[in-house]
Design a protein around this motif. Structure first.
Motif, short mmCIF file in Angstrom:
data_model
loop_
_atom_site.label_atom_id
_atom_site.label_comp_id
_atom_site.label_asym_id
_atom_site.label_seq_id
_atom_site.Cartn_x
_atom_site.Cartn_y
_atom_site.Cartn_z
N ILE A 9 18.70 10.97 32.69
CA ILE A 9 19.30 11.50 31.88
C ILE A 9 18.43 11.90 30.62
O ILE A 9 17.40 11.19 30.38
N GLN A 12 18.65 14.20 24.51
CA GLN A 12 19.63 15.04 24.02
C GLN A 12 20.91 15.13 24.43
O GLN A 12 21.88 14.77 24.01
N THR A 13 20.98 15.00 25.91
CA THR A 13 22.23 15.01 26.52
C THR A 13 22.94 13.76 26.29
O THR A 13 24.36 13.73 26.16
N GLU A 16 24.77 14.04 22.60
CA GLU A 16 25.57 14.67 22.80
C GLU A 16 26.78 14.19 23.37
O GLU A 16 28.04 14.24 23.04
#
Length: 437
Positions: A9, A12-13, A16
């Motif tokens: 991953i 940023q993911t 969020e």
């Protein structure tokens, strides 16, 4: 030396995702920091096991599951693991399916005692200070690539907090179920027992259906304050396509006790590390581990006690039964630090091989930095004793039944210590299934 790591991953993911789950800012920051660490840290170096050759990339993605209205919605194999009431419900139970908690029940009596038994995700929202003061403090996020990845990706999980002087009479239970290889499955279990408290926690890890490749990268942290007792029992029964990576560690204060009972009944590759850090004077640890290997499984199972406290005691018993072409590396490590006078550490590792192609390696290790201590170890690797089989057959017992009796006699010192009869029976069933009895 840095490693060439493909992270599951991006930063940023994960930020969020953390914010969408209403996690506090400190957890969001910790996840992002740990993900960056994972890109530079190495995999753990295991005794005689090349973990870098295992499939360690299939972590899946976070998927929220719909809550269960009743336990009847669970698969039959999962329901069989639970001690339920006649209506199919039970108190003091958490169920995680894939990435998230789908069932939570806690008794009013437990709540009145001030006990907190909830998902770790819920505890972050409602008991954030308690979680922050203990989360990833017993095990460091920067110990290796796996601990860093867990810190970044964990989901679901359990938070169990027992206040000072509270005795929890009945065991609390958790069930971790995976049936979707695309969904992440890395729970974090955090248990805190305050001074002179006591509790028994039992969980089961089980897979359902024809899963594709998946990595279970889980961590257990237990904080046992002065005079407290925690009994921890866990049985893992995941299928051959699941790689099971589990770190379990307890920090044990003065006159406190941790009792471990671990059943590694998986069908895929296993890395299991169960450690007691005996910080306080008079602290105690007892660990009983059972594992059964089949097919081409590779198991690396380590049990460890680190003595800092004076007059601290530790005991370890590990039993492994290997068949087919399976391989087991069984490590017992007793470390007595300088100043831990009067410490006593005993360990026994035994491997029983049922096939000429099976391999077992028992490694008892004593690391002693203090003179005034007691420490001992015993280890054996061998096949079923033909004289025992012959003796039983001479009493009218068939050869197959004689072998069965010898195997269960070999495993009995661990199986008999499971604190719940139904879990004990289930473990017996897992052993029978794996050994084809």
């Amino acid at each position: 030396m840095s490693t060439n790591t493909i992270l599951p991953i991006d930063r940023q993911t994960i930020v969020e995702l953390s914010k969408s789950r209403r996690e506090p800012e400190w957890m969001t920051h910790l996840r992002a920091e740990a993900l960056e660490l994972a890109g530079s840290l190495e995999l753990p170096k295991l005794e005689k096991t090349r973990i870098d050759r295992w499939n360690l990339r299939s972590f899946g993605a976070y998927k929220a599951e719909a809550a269960l209205s009743t336990l009847e919605q669970l698969p039959e194999t999962a329901k069989a693991l639970l001690q339920t009431e006649s209506q199919g419900q039970t108190d003091n139970l958490l169920v995680q399916k894939n990435s998230s908690i789908v069932y939570h029940s806690v008794s009013e009596a437990l709540t009145k005692q001030g006990v907190i038994f909830t998902s770790l995700e819920d505890a972050l929202v409602h008991h954030g200070d308690l979680v922050q003061s203990h989360f990833m403090n017993v095990i460091g996020k920067d110990e290796n690539q796996l601990t860093a990845l867990h810190t970044a990706l964990w989901s679901g999980g359990v938070f169990l907090y027992v206040p000072k002087n509270v005795q929890v009479e009945l065991p609390v239970q958790a069930l971790f179920l995976t049936d979707d290889a695309e969904a992440s499955f890395s729970p974090h279990i955090l248990i805190v027992a305050e001074q002179h408290a006591s509790v028994t926690y039992v969980d089961n890890f089980v897979s359902e259906g024809d899963l594709q490749s998946l990595v279970q990268n889980g961590i257990v942290e237990i904080v046992v304050k002065a005079g407290a007792t925690v009994n921890f029992a866990s049985v893992h029964n995941l299928n051959a396509t699941v790689t099971d990576l589990s770190y379990r560690r307890a920090s044990v204060d003065q006159d406190a006790t941790i009792n471990w009972v671990i059943g590694e009944m998986n069908y895929g590759n296993v890395m299991s590390d169960t450690t007691s850090v005996l910080k306080g004077n008079g602290s105690n640890s007892d660990a009983k581990i059972i594992c059964v290997g089949t097919g081409e499984q590779k198991l690396n199972v380590t049990t460890r006690a680190v003595h800092f406290g004076k007059a601290s005691t530790s005991g370890m018993i590990t039993r492994a039964v290997m068949r087919d072409e399976s391989t087991a590396i069984i490590n017992g490590i007793t470390k007595i630090e300088k100043g831990a006078t009067g410490a006593n550490g005993e360990q026994t590792e035994k491997v029983l091989m049922l096939s000429p192609k099976a391999r077992g390696d028992a490694n008892p290790i004593l690391l002693i930095d203090e003179d005034d201590v007691k420490a001992g170890h015993a280890a054996s690797v061998g096949q079923v004793n033909p004289e025992q089989i012959y003796y039983l057959m001479s009493r009218g017992i068939s050869k197959e039944e004689a072998q069965r009796l010898v195997i269960y006699g070999f495993l009995a010192p661990v199986v008999s210590e499971i604190p719940m009869e139904k879990v004990q029976a289930q473990l017996q069933s897992f052993v029978e299934r794996k050994l084809g009895q």
